[in-house]
Design an enzyme around this catalytic site. Structure first.
Site: not given
Length: 495
Positions: A280, A354
């Site tokens: 990120k 996920r």
């Protein structure tokens, strides 16, 4: 903090402070009118002089009011009476709590709970007052060497109900509000802790601590070797770049019948998310300590359910891991096999939540749950779609989605449904595995839920994306404790 309910006229209350509302423009509430009459028009005189006009959030503390047996009167601005709904009520209660905390009044009786809120009964107003006051007074200062604490903090708040007939419902509302507030405080504490303290192992220790506080809770913790034996290749893939071992935490509460199917809560517990190899940007990366707020909400909701001794069976499953870059970290393009046997091509290691959740969902199947709700700070796309007000809600059974949305409306912790149509599944196609872990830029929240739906086909399942609601940024940076109110209300509705 102690809460109570009481029925009585305001001018007869021997209290450190009596709290009443004032609407725009200088319109006294019923309780304030009684105080005004008993004091010979003292309040009316102050308002006409311009000391207060009743705007939302205003407060005015009065002392030495003529003919009063209470030490103080706190006037709270409520805005326009015709617009006085949930939001305005929460604003008024928050303003009152902050003013009382600073006043030195260690106890008070509030008549704000008597104010008419559109579509809400007295029990709702009492519960909301307890919950909102708890939120307003919450402080996270355990890591500061010199925390600023009130010299004489508020210790007891009594809430008014119209008559004796409303006392039983009011007392139950206090119990529920306090339990939910305590659950939110636990969720906030866990979320606010930095990643060097709140590790996967720390979360497992907190589950054990919760079980010591509430012996009805049973805890089981799985480590990497257990996960390997179970074939949890997706969860292990997320953890590969971290020196902190992952944990799969199961918390069970059997408050219902022996044969009753449990309701399952599954939480994403990424205690710090750097994005892995798909790293990120540096700006605001510190806020990725909040990436375990889904797990924190499982802890908080379980705590509330245990405190309320809800008559149902409940299981909480938390997939706890870090997501960091390392020579051993999962790389974009890697293919892993999940516990379900399905294979996943990991195109973006920053879509790790996920991956952790899919194995947790498969593991949850073994409990034969009546319903499954998963909570995750899953996608930035959710913030683009809904901002910071509503949770995104998606599911494979419309009745369950409706129940979740209804619980959110009741609790004032609202969600909004997004579609989970088969057409969106095409975005997860992969040339090299059963599916990719990300789709394109479009409908990112929906394709993430589509991914999870492939691991929940055997269950009645709903997914809450809380990326926009789990924490605040900026000056008020910190975990919000949401969606503990929604989840607890959902469980209350099942009882």
């Amino acid at each position: 903090m102690e809460y109570a309910v009481k029925s009585g006229i305001p001018e007869k209350q021997r209290s450190a402070c009596v709290v009443v509302g004032v609407f725009e423009s200088r319109r006294l509430s019923t309780a304030a009118s009684r105080l005004d009459e008993a004091s010979g028009g003292f309040l009316t005189h102050l308002l006409r002089r311009g000391d207060m006009d009743g705007r939302a959030g205003q407060t005015l503390m009065l002392t030495n009011v003529p003919e009063m047996v209470c030490d103080r009167i706190l006037l709270v601005g409520c805005g326009r009476e015709r617009d006085f709904g949930d939001r305005a009520y929460h604003q008024a209660v928050t303003a009152a709590a902050n003013a009382l905390q600073e006043s030195g009044a260690v106890e008070a009786i509030s008549y704000l709970s008597d104010l008419p809120v559109k579509g809400r009964d007295n029990a709702w107003r009492v519960r909301a007052a307890v919950l909102t006051t708890g939120n307003a007074l919450y402080r996270f200062d355990r890591l500061k060497t010199d925390s600023e604490k009130p010299r004489r903090p508020l210790r007891k708040l009594t809430l008014s109900v119209p008559g004796r007939r409303e006392l039983p419902a009011g007392e139950r509302a206090v119990v529920e509000g306090r339990a939910i507030a305590n659950g939110m405080a636990l969720a906030k504490d866990l979320g606010n802790l930095p990643g060097n303290i709140c590790t996967p192992t720390y979360l497992a220790e907190q589950a054990e601590a919760l079980a010591k506080e509430f012996p009805a809770l049973k805890v089981e913790v799985l480590g990497p070797k257990d996960m390997e034996e179970l074939g949890m290749g997706a969860l292990l893939a997320v953890a590969r770049g971290s020196r902190q071992e992952p944990r799969l935490i199961t918390m069970r509460y059997d408050g219902g019948g022996r044969g009753d199917k449990p309701h399952a809560l599954v939480g994403k517990g990424v205690t710090f998310d750097s994005g892995g190899i798909s790293i990120k940007p540096a700006a605001a990366m510190d806020e990725m300590k909040f990436d375990m707020c889904g797990a924190a909400s499982v802890f908080g909701t379980l705590r509330a359910a245990l405190e309320l001794e809800l008559p149902l069976n409940l299981v909480g499953v938390v997939a706890a891991t870090e997501n960091l870059p390392d020579g051993n970290a999962t790389k974009p393009g890697d293919v892993v096999t999940t516990m379900s046997g399905q294979t996943v091509e990991i195109l973006n290691t920053d879509a790790e939540g996920r991956l952790a959740l899919c194995d947790a969902l498969t593991y949850t199947e073994r409990f034969g749950p009546a319903t499954v709700l998963d909570m995750a700070t899953l996608t930035g796309a959710c913030i683009v779609a809904l901002g910071h007000e509503a949770h995104a809600v998606l599911g494979n059974q419309q009745g369950l989605v409706n129940d979740v949305l209804a619980a959110g409306r009741t609790a004032g912790d609202r969600g909004w449904e997004l579609p989970l149509w088969d057409e969106y599944q095409d975005g997860l196609k992969s040339n090299f595995a059963d599916m990719a872990n990300v789709g394109g830029r479009d409908a990112g929240t929906i394709t993430a839920a589509c991914f999870l739906s492939r691991y929940a086909k055997k269950m009645r399942w709903a997914h809450l994306d809380i990326a926009g609601t789990a924490w605040n940024s900026g000056e008020k940076k910190g975990a919000t404790g949401r969606p503990v109110p929604l989840l607890t209300q959902y469980l209350l509705d099942r009882c």
